[in-house]
Design an enzyme around this catalytic site. Structure first.
Site, PDB file in Angstrom:
ATOM      1  N   GLU A   6      -6.950   4.526   8.116  1.00 48.06           N
ATOM      2  CA  GLU A   6      -6.826   5.950   7.810  1.00 48.06           C
ATOM      3  C   GLU A   6      -8.100   6.479   7.162  1.00 48.06           C
ATOM      4  O   GLU A   6      -8.496   7.629   7.403  1.00 48.06           O
ATOM      5  CB  GLU A   6      -5.602   6.172   6.906  1.00 48.06           C
ATOM      6  N   ASN A  59       0.858  -1.185   0.000  1.00 52.24           N
ATOM      7  CA  ASN A  59       0.000   0.000   0.000  1.00 52.24           C
ATOM      8  C   ASN A  59       0.895   1.237   0.000  1.00 52.24           C
ATOM      9  O   ASN A  59       1.459   1.597   1.029  1.00 52.24           O
ATOM     10  CB  ASN A  59      -0.907  -0.023   1.235  1.00 52.24           C
ATOM     11  N   GLU A  84      -5.034  -4.927  10.911  1.00 51.27           N
ATOM     12  CA  GLU A  84      -4.051  -3.854  11.089  1.00 51.27           C
ATOM     13  C   GLU A  84      -4.273  -3.167  12.434  1.00 51.27           C
ATOM     14  O   GLU A  84      -5.131  -2.298  12.551  1.00 51.27           O
ATOM     15  CB  GLU A  84      -4.136  -2.849   9.941  1.00 51.27           C
ATOM     16  N   HIS A 141      -9.536   0.901   5.211  1.00 55.25           N
ATOM     17  CA  HIS A 141      -8.259   1.117   5.892  1.00 55.25           C
ATOM     18  C   HIS A 141      -8.465   2.057   7.084  1.00 55.25           C
ATOM     19  O   HIS A 141      -9.320   2.948   7.041  1.00 55.25           O
ATOM     20  CB  HIS A 141      -7.241   1.712   4.913  1.00 55.25           C
ATOM     21  N   LYS A 187       0.075   4.278  -0.353  1.00 59.41           N
ATOM     22  CA  LYS A 187      -0.607   5.428   0.248  1.00 59.41           C
ATOM     23  C   LYS A 187      -0.406   6.676  -0.627  1.00 59.41           C
ATOM     24  O   LYS A 187      -0.344   6.564  -1.858  1.00 59.41           O
ATOM     25  CB  LYS A 187      -0.156   5.627   1.701  1.00 59.41           C
ATOM     26  N   SER A 202       3.297  -2.541  10.370  1.00 61.08           N
ATOM     27  CA  SER A 202       4.752  -2.370  10.380  1.00 61.08           C
ATOM     28  C   SER A 202       5.520  -3.674  10.164  1.00 61.08           C
ATOM     29  O   SER A 202       6.486  -3.959  10.861  1.00 61.08           O
ATOM     30  CB  SER A 202       5.199  -1.698  11.684  1.00 61.08           C
ATOM     31  N   GLY A 234       2.726   2.709  10.908  1.00 59.43           N
ATOM     32  CA  GLY A 234       3.573   3.881  10.733  1.00 59.43           C
ATOM     33  C   GLY A 234       4.214   4.378  12.010  1.00 59.43           C
ATOM     34  O   GLY A 234       4.771   5.474  12.042  1.00 59.43           O
TER      35      GLY A 234
END
Length: 251
Positions: free
Chosen positions: A97, A9, A167, A95, A11, A213, A173
């Site tokens: 985010e 991904n 996730e 996701h 992003k 990660s 991140g």
């Protein structure tokens, strides 16, 4: 035995020129990989370029999002037909985010999952808990709701065509990573939830990725767990050598 799937991904990273360079690097490393399903998910602006580069390889292309609508007055959105025209095969949906920054709900995400399956695209449904959820002991409760609501009304025979990505939000991140044991525990719980929803056959067939990660250094231990079927890779996917190292750990 479930085939591992590693998806990168990217992003909101990489101009078209940079994406071409990265895709060519991945192609050099993994063009003939058949042991693991490899998916690259560049930003929308680079999908065509990346798709052209990997068109004659075993590498698939994915999108980072997709509308639940077929077409119309939806400024800034992209629909299934636009993606399929560019030979996209996978779509990342829900996701963390998207959930946090754009307030996507489980109901909204479920509509996208249903639409993707209807149009022969393979959804990668993301689920996971925040640090607050984990520290309060709510991990299973949060993840179960996201799985059940995100996959509501999905037929059992469709589970071979979709992927679930666990996730933990606190490990995206941040450089933090769940231990292999922590990740395996939640993956097993997700599989048990699917079994309760649609039966053992579908639960045994669905692939569940880890998306927090993962790097070449921790990938072998994570991918060795019985219920971890791959990875949804963020930062490490922006470097061809690192991404290839993760894929090779799954072989």
């Amino acid at each position: 035995m479930r085939k591992k799937i590693i998806a990168g991904n990217w992003k909101m990273n990489k101009t078209v020129e940079e994406a071409i360079e990265l895709a060519n690097g991945v192609k050099r490393e993994l063009a003939d990989c058949t042991e693991v399903d490899v998916v690259l998910c560049p930003p929308f602006t680079a999908i065509k370029s990346v798709s052209d580069i990997v068109s004659e390889t075993q590498i698939a292309v994915g999108s980072q999002n997709m509308s639940s609508e077929d077409e119309g007055a939806y400024t800034g959105e992209i629909c299934h037909s636009m993606l399929k025209e560019l030979f996209v095969r996978y779509v990342i949906l829900g996701h963390s985010e998207r959930r946090e920054y754009y307030k996507e709900t489980d109901e909204w995400i479920n509509k996208k999952v249903i639409k993707a399956l209807e149009k022969n695209l393979r959804p990668i449904l993301c689920v996971g808990e925040t640090l607050e959820d984990r520290e309060s002991g709510s991990t299973e409760k949060v993840v179960e709701v996201q799985v059940r609501e995100g996959l509501k009304n999905v037929a059992a025979d469709a589970y071979t065509e979709l992927v679930i990505a666990y996730e933990p939000v606190w490990a995206i991140g941040t450089g933090k990573v769940a231990t292999a044991e922590q990740a395996q525990e939640v993956h097993a719980f997700i599989r048990a939830t699917v079994k309760d929803m649609v039966g053992e056959e579908a639960a045994n067939a669905v692939r569940i990725q880890y998306g927090g990660s993962m790097k070449p250094g921790n990938a072998p231990e994570l991918l060795a767990q019985p219920d971890i079927d791959g990875g949804l890779i963020g930062g490490a996917a922006l470097d061809a050598e690192s991404f290839a190292g993760i894929v090779k750990a799954g072989m």
